[in-house]
Design a protein around this motif. Structure first.
Motif, PDB file in Angstrom:
ATOM      1  N   VAL A  65      14.794  25.634  -7.282  1.00  0.00           N
ATOM      2  CA  VAL A  65      15.643  26.384  -6.354  1.00  0.00           C
ATOM      3  C   VAL A  65      15.643  27.869  -6.672  1.00  0.00           C
ATOM      4  O   VAL A  65      15.470  28.714  -5.792  1.00  0.00           O
ATOM      5  CB  VAL A  65      17.086  25.819  -6.386  1.00  0.00           C
ATOM      6  N   HIS A  66      15.814  28.232  -7.957  1.00  0.00           N
ATOM      7  CA  HIS A  66      15.951  29.638  -8.314  1.00  0.00           C
ATOM      8  C   HIS A  66      14.664  30.426  -8.102  1.00  0.00           C
ATOM      9  O   HIS A  66      14.713  31.653  -7.977  1.00  0.00           O
ATOM     10  CB  HIS A  66      16.411  29.768  -9.767  1.00  0.00           C
ATOM     11  N   SER A  67      13.541  29.754  -8.062  1.00  0.00           N
ATOM     12  CA  SER A  67      12.289  30.477  -7.828  1.00  0.00           C
ATOM     13  C   SER A  67      12.182  30.964  -6.388  1.00  0.00           C
ATOM     14  O   SER A  67      11.339  31.804  -6.085  1.00  0.00           O
ATOM     15  CB  SER A  67      11.098  29.572  -8.171  1.00  0.00           C
ATOM     16  N   TYR A  68      13.037  30.433  -5.496  1.00  0.00           N
ATOM     17  CA  TYR A  68      13.004  30.848  -4.088  1.00  0.00           C
ATOM     18  C   TYR A  68      14.277  31.581  -3.671  1.00  0.00           C
ATOM     19  O   TYR A  68      14.460  31.863  -2.485  1.00  0.00           O
ATOM     20  CB  TYR A  68      12.802  29.623  -3.187  1.00  0.00           C
ATOM     21  N   LEU A  69      15.152  31.887  -4.618  1.00  0.00           N
ATOM     22  CA  LEU A  69      16.397  32.579  -4.307  1.00  0.00           C
ATOM     23  C   LEU A  69      16.417  33.968  -4.933  1.00  0.00           C
ATOM     24  O   LEU A  69      15.620  34.276  -5.821  1.00  0.00           O
ATOM     25  CB  LEU A  69      17.600  31.769  -4.813  1.00  0.00           C
ATOM     26  N   ARG A  70      17.366  34.784  -4.488  1.00  0.00           N
ATOM     27  CA  ARG A  70      17.556  36.115  -5.062  1.00  0.00           C
ATOM     28  C   ARG A  70      18.432  36.020  -6.311  1.00  0.00           C
ATOM     29  O   ARG A  70      19.091  35.008  -6.536  1.00  0.00           O
ATOM     30  CB  ARG A  70      18.221  37.028  -4.028  1.00  0.00           C
ATOM     31  N   GLU A  71      18.442  37.103  -7.092  1.00  0.00           N
ATOM     32  CA  GLU A  71      19.240  37.102  -8.316  1.00  0.00           C
ATOM     33  C   GLU A  71      20.734  37.060  -8.023  1.00  0.00           C
ATOM     34  O   GLU A  71      21.518  36.569  -8.836  1.00  0.00           O
ATOM     35  CB  GLU A  71      18.914  38.338  -9.156  1.00  0.00           C
ATOM     36  N   ILE A  72      21.144  37.577  -6.861  1.00  0.00           N
ATOM     37  CA  ILE A  72      22.570  37.608  -6.545  1.00  0.00           C
ATOM     38  C   ILE A  72      23.069  36.309  -5.929  1.00  0.00           C
ATOM     39  O   ILE A  72      24.273  36.122  -5.757  1.00  0.00           O
ATOM     40  CB  ILE A  72      22.893  38.791  -5.598  1.00  0.00           C
ATOM     41  N   ASP A  73      22.166  35.407  -5.572  1.00  0.00           N
ATOM     42  CA  ASP A  73      22.579  34.129  -4.976  1.00  0.00           C
ATOM     43  C   ASP A  73      23.170  33.208  -6.038  1.00  0.00           C
ATOM     44  O   ASP A  73      22.783  33.245  -7.208  1.00  0.00           O
ATOM     45  CB  ASP A  73      21.386  33.451  -4.294  1.00  0.00           C
ATOM     46  N   ILE A  74      24.102  32.358  -5.614  1.00  0.00           N
ATOM     47  CA  ILE A  74      24.829  31.472  -6.529  1.00  0.00           C
ATOM     48  C   ILE A  74      24.632  30.039  -6.059  1.00  0.00           C
ATOM     49  O   ILE A  74      24.710  29.740  -4.861  1.00  0.00           O
ATOM     50  CB  ILE A  74      26.323  31.835  -6.567  1.00  0.00           C
ATOM     51  N   VAL A  75      24.398  29.140  -7.025  1.00  0.00           N
ATOM     52  CA  VAL A  75      24.125  27.732  -6.726  1.00  0.00           C
ATOM     53  C   VAL A  75      25.191  26.857  -7.373  1.00  0.00           C
ATOM     54  O   VAL A  75      25.589  27.074  -8.513  1.00  0.00           O
ATOM     55  CB  VAL A  75      22.723  27.312  -7.240  1.00  0.00           C
ATOM     56  N   GLY A  76      25.660  25.866  -6.619  1.00  0.00           N
ATOM     57  CA  GLY A  76      26.605  24.879  -7.134  1.00  0.00           C
ATOM     58  C   GLY A  76      26.101  23.476  -6.845  1.00  0.00           C
ATOM     59  O   GLY A  76      25.140  23.276  -6.078  1.00  0.00           O
ATOM     60  N   TYR A  77      26.743  22.495  -7.447  1.00  0.00           N
ATOM     61  CA  TYR A  77      26.348  21.102  -7.239  1.00  0.00           C
ATOM     62  C   TYR A  77      27.595  20.237  -7.147  1.00  0.00           C
ATOM     63  O   TYR A  77      28.468  20.281  -8.025  1.00  0.00           O
ATOM     64  CB  TYR A  77      25.453  20.616  -8.381  1.00  0.00           C
ATOM     65  N   ASP A  78      27.708  19.490  -6.054  1.00  0.00           N
ATOM     66  CA  ASP A  78      28.813  18.546  -5.853  1.00  0.00           C
ATOM     67  C   ASP A  78      28.360  17.170  -6.345  1.00  0.00           C
ATOM     68  O   ASP A  78      27.582  16.484  -5.679  1.00  0.00           O
ATOM     69  CB  ASP A  78      29.204  18.498  -4.369  1.00  0.00           C
ATOM     70  N   GLN A  79      28.829  16.795  -7.516  1.00  0.00           N
ATOM     71  CA  GLN A  79      28.380  15.546  -8.136  1.00  0.00           C
ATOM     72  C   GLN A  79      28.886  14.324  -7.370  1.00  0.00           C
ATOM     73  O   GLN A  79      28.203  13.304  -7.301  1.00  0.00           O
ATOM     74  CB  GLN A  79      28.866  15.493  -9.591  1.00  0.00           C
ATOM     75  N   ASP A  80      30.093  14.429  -6.793  1.00  0.00           N
ATOM     76  CA  ASP A  80      30.667  13.275  -6.091  1.00  0.00           C
ATOM     77  C   ASP A  80      29.870  12.925  -4.839  1.00  0.00           C
ATOM     78  O   ASP A  80      29.606  11.746  -4.565  1.00  0.00           O
ATOM     79  CB  ASP A  80      32.126  13.561  -5.712  1.00  0.00           C
ATOM     80  N   GLU A  81      29.475  13.944  -4.072  1.00  0.00           N
ATOM     81  CA  GLU A  81      28.743  13.697  -2.832  1.00  0.00           C
ATOM     82  C   GLU A  81      27.241  13.951  -2.967  1.00  0.00           C
ATOM     83  O   GLU A  81      26.510  13.880  -1.977  1.00  0.00           O
ATOM     84  CB  GLU A  81      29.318  14.578  -1.722  1.00  0.00           C
ATOM     85  N   ASN A  82      26.796  14.287  -4.184  1.00  0.00           N
ATOM     86  CA  ASN A  82      25.378  14.525  -4.457  1.00  0.00           C
ATOM     87  C   ASN A  82      24.813  15.593  -3.510  1.00  0.00           C
ATOM     88  O   ASN A  82      23.828  15.380  -2.813  1.00  0.00           O
ATOM     89  CB  ASN A  82      24.583  13.214  -4.327  1.00  0.00           C
ATOM     90  N   LYS A  83      25.490  16.752  -3.493  1.00  0.00           N
ATOM     91  CA  LYS A  83      25.081  17.838  -2.612  1.00  0.00           C
ATOM     92  C   LYS A  83      24.767  19.087  -3.424  1.00  0.00           C
ATOM     93  O   LYS A  83      25.409  19.350  -4.439  1.00  0.00           O
ATOM     94  CB  LYS A  83      26.195  18.182  -1.611  1.00  0.00           C
TER      95      LYS A  83
END
Length: 415
Positions: free
Chosen positions: A368-386
């Motif tokens: 994911v990070h190889s296709y995003l900008r440095e200012i973008d933020i990534v999260g992960y919802d473990q309950d809904e696998n999102k």
């Protein structure tokens, strides 16, 4: 005073694990030596010093070394039973023996968890105290420097609108706990004290090939979301060669900003202040000097705030990744909503449902990070696998195009 020295000893031992191992070895060697020398057989008792030692180590150094101590006494208990001709298997099948072992095992874990939590809170408190000391030292050095220069610059300082008290007020205004708050306060100070208008702050990519808009305050949307330095004007190229506060010159384009200033973070120019309009005729030499001090303070305060957030948000990310947990991700989105409300800064949030439970979030992060900008933020919802993506500075009309592009990448990589 005792609690303070105890905390210092704990932190000292934490940085040097061999001290913990040595202490466990010495204590258990003494206990075992006394037990064998005098043929006491205390390890067979339901309550003995070996259990007490394991609990104390858990209280002192946390769960890991508490369990190591418990494993040592359990090994000695097995060896001692075999040495005196007892039934080793009975230790693990007898109900009373198992209940005793389980009771002390649970007690060791609980005490260790409590100790770990206490130590983390103590470390955060120590970190904040050190930050305050460093900041006070920095402010004192700055004030001392100004006092030293006062002898030769007395006449000019009398003509300046800025006093030491006002400089102190600028520094206190920037003493905020979050980088976003510091940037907003920076724009407010530039408008209030220096009469600047149409101000923006950009993030500089590590490659120094592009700048991404972080925050802006302008009547018109004349600040682009992205500035590619290869296509930028000569003023921007000249700025990155010297990386110092720079005013627009006569041979620069009329569309160029009036002032560019670097914000140095960790020794590098990571952000740039862009001011379109600045009444230079009303600014004295002292005003420009104060501006440089202000920009230096901004970099220091952002660095300190980022270090503090990195320390406090350790539990808000999944271990080994930069992925935020759902609750922490929602808090960051709330900050972006405030920025959009006050500074008209757009953003979008994208959600991607994964087809299967990921074996390793680290592998997804690398994709994911190889296709995003440095200012973008990534999260992960473990309950809904999102997978949750926050893209600051991205307009709503680009949502579907970006969504389709990233979704295609995830499908191509088999995520």
């Amino acid at each position: 005073m005792t609690n303070r020295w105890e905390g210092i000893i704990i932190l000292y031992a934490q940085d040097r694990p061999w001290i913990k191992w040595a202490e466990i070895f010495i204590v258990f060697t003494l206990l075992i030596g006394i037990d064998l020398a005098f043929n006491l057989g205390t390890i067979q008792n339901d309550l003995n010093l070996f259990y007490v030692a394991a609990i104390l180590f858990a209280l002192r150094y946390g769960t890991t070394f508490g369990l190591i101590s418990f494993a040592v006494l359990l090994l000695y208990k097995v060896l001692y039973t075999g040495l005196v001709g007892g039934d080793i298997f009975l230790l693990f099948y007898d109900t009373n023996s198992l209940l005793t072992l389980f009771y002390y095992f649970a007690l060791t874990v609980i005490v260790g968890l409590f100790s770990t939590s206490f130590r983390e809170r103590y470390e955060i408190s120590q970190f904040r105290n050190e930050e305050l000391k460093d900041e006070n030292t920095y402010l004192k050095e700055t004030v001392d420097l100004l006092n030293t220069s006062q002898t030769t610059l007395r006449q000019k300082l009398l003509q300046s609108e800025y006093s030491l008290n006002q400089l102190y007020e600028l520094a206190v205004s920037l003493d905020l706990p979050h980088p976003e708050l510091i940037r907003s306060e920076t724009i407010r100070l530039l408008k209030k004290y220096f009469l600047a208008s149409d101000v923006a702050i950009y993030h500089v990519d590590r490659s120094q090939k592009s700048m991404r808009l972080i925050i802006r305050q302008a009547e018109k949307k004349e600040f682009p979301q992205t500035i590619f330095l290869d296509e930028a004007s000569s003023m921007f190229k000249r700025f990155f060669q010297v990386q110092e506060t720079m005013l627009r010159q006569l041979d620069d384009d009329d569309t160029d900003p009036m002032l560019l200033a670097p914000i140095v973070i960790d020794g590098e120019t990571r952000e740039v202040v862009v001011i379109k309009r600045l009444p230079l005729r009303k600014l004295t030499t002292d005003d420009l000097h104060v501006l440089n001090i202000l920009f230096s303070w901004i970099g220091t305060r952002i660095t300190n705030a980022q270090n503090l957030i990195r320390k406090e948000q350790h539990e808000k990310r999944y271990p080994g990744t930069s992925f935020y947990k759902k609750e922490a991700f929602i808090e960051i989105v709330a900050l972006q909503e405030q920025k959009k409300l006050h500074h008209d800064q757009p953003f979008i949030v994208l959600e991607y449902a994964l087809d299967y439970e990921p074996v390793s979030l680290e592998s997804i992060e690398a994709i994911v990070h190889s296709y995003l900008r440095e200012i973008d933020i990534v999260g992960y919802d473990q309950d809904e696998n999102k997978l949750l993506l926050l893209l600051p500075g991205t307009s709503e009309e680009n949502r579907q195009r970006i969504y389709d592009r990233i979704e295609g990448i995830l499908i191509q990589k088999g995520v």
